[in-house]
Design an enzyme around this catalytic site. Sequence first.
Site, short mmCIF file in Angstrom:
data_model
loop_
_atom_site.label_atom_id
_atom_site.label_comp_id
_atom_site.label_asym_id
_atom_site.label_seq_id
_atom_site.Cartn_x
_atom_site.Cartn_y
_atom_site.Cartn_z
N ASP A 177 1.00 -1.22 0.39
CA ASP A 177 -0.32 -0.36 0.30
C ASP A 177 0.46 1.41 0.14
O ASP A 177 1.69 1.53 1.14
CB ASP A 177 -0.93 0.28 1.16
CG ASP A 177 -1.79 1.05 1.11
OD1 ASP A 177 -2.12 1.84 0.03
OD2 ASP A 177 -3.32 0.98 1.82
N ASP A 247 -10.22 4.67 -0.99
CA ASP A 247 -11.19 3.59 -0.53
C ASP A 247 -12.44 2.48 -0.69
O ASP A 247 -13.04 3.61 -0.64
CB ASP A 247 -10.78 3.44 1.06
CG ASP A 247 -9.20 2.73 1.62
OD1 ASP A 247 -8.63 2.91 0.40
OD2 ASP A 247 -8.94 3.27 2.98
#
Length: 422
Positions: A177, A247
Site C-alpha cells: 500500500d 477506499d
Amino acid sequence: MRDRCDLSRIFRFPAADICGYAIEPMKGYCSVRRTTLVLTAFVFLAHAASASATNPAAVPPMGWNSWNHFAGKVDDADVRAAADAMVSSGMKAAGYVYVNIDDTWEGQRDAQGFIHPNSKFPDMKALADYVHSKGLKLGIYSSPGPRTCAGYPGSYGHEQQDAQTYADWGIDYLKYDLCSFDGIMRKQAPNNLEQQNQLMIAAYRRMHDALAATGRPIVFSLCQYGRDDVWKWGASVGGNLWRTTGDINDTYQRMADIGFNQLGRAEYAGPGHWNDPDMLEVGNGGMTYDEYKTHMSLWAILAAPLLAGNDLSQMSAQTLSILTNRDVIAIDQDPLGEQGSRAFAVGMTEIWTRPLVHGALAVGLFNRDQGAHSITLDLHAIGFPPHATLRDLWAHQDVSAANGRYTAIVPPHGVVMLKVTR
Ligand code: GLA
C-alpha cells in the site's frame, strides 16, 4: 467413483473442450481415437496446469481481509477465527482461500533491521502454520514507504529483508500500500509528477523482485488507489491485482460509485493480473440485502478479487448465502478471465455483460434508482438467438424469454443476474 478419463475434473474444463470426441470413458480408461490430437491436448494441458501452479492468481483471488470490519483492532485470535469460520461456514468449499491480515500487525525492527509483529500477533509463523493446517493461505500487508497508512513501520529500505521474512513465516499474499511513499516521491522529485510516478513504479517493481527472489509464490497486490493508471503498468511490475480506486466503505453510494465506474479498464485484466475495485463489504450491515447482492454481482461481472470484509465468525445466513452463491462465484472465477463492461444504460438502469467460456454471457440487470424498475434484455442485442437459455443466478432457476426478450422487475438498488447460453 469418478471416471479416470474425466479430465474436466482435473483441469476444470469440460472434457469435450479438451479433446472433442477424442476421449471417451471406457472401463475407467480412455479410448483414444485421434492420438495426435490427444497428445497435443495433453502437452497443452500440462503446460496450463503448470502455469496455474506457478500462477496463484490465474483467476481472481478469493478470500477475506481484516480491514473493512476489524481495521486497527485485528489480532491473532480474529485471524484464527476467520480461518475457522471460512472452513466451517462452507466458504472454503465455495472457493475462498486467502486469509489476509491488513494494516496494524507491524511491530519494531530489530538491530539487524528485521521486522517483528507487534503484541497483537505473538507468533506469525505459528499463525501461518495454523491457517495452512486448514488448507487456507495467509496474506499480509506492508507499504513501500517508511510508514503504513495507519502509521506502522513500512518496508522502505528493507524490501528484501521483509520479503524474506514473509517467505520464512509462510506468507502467501502481500498487499503493498503506497501510503507514506507518496511523501518520498514528492521529496525526491519535487514538482515532477512524471518522475514521481517512475519512483512509485520502481518501488513496486523492487518489492516484486524481492518476493520473487525468495522463491515462494506470493500473490502481489498493488494498492495505490489507481494512481497513474496503474492498470496500464501493474502487470509489468509483477502485480497480480491492483486497486483501481480509493477506499470502499459500507454504503451503497460508495460501492456503486466505485463499481459502476470501472469502465475502460477491462482490457487490462486477465488471468494472473486483475483490476481490484477494493474488498467486499457484504455483511457489514450498511447496505440492504438487494444492495449487497448488487455488490457481489457487480464484482463478479468485473472479474474482481472476492475478498470478504466482514466478521466471518458472526455471519447471518443471508450474508453467507450472498458470499457463497456458487453461480455468481462461477461468473467471477470464469477461466476465460475477461472482465465485463456496461452494455446499455437507460436512465438509472444499466445492463452489464461479461463474456464467459463456451460463448456464454453473464448479464447483470442493475437498477441504481430508489424505486423498482422493469428492465428488458433483448437477446438479439447481446448477440444471442431468441431461444437462448437464461438462468437467474440469484433465484437459481431457469427463466424464459418471450420472443427473444426477457423482462424483470428489479428492486431499488437491486440486480437480476443472468447467465445466457446458446
Ligand atoms: C489504505 C488502504 C486500505 C487499508 C488501509 C490500512 O487506506 O486503501 O485498504 O489497507 O490503508 O491502513
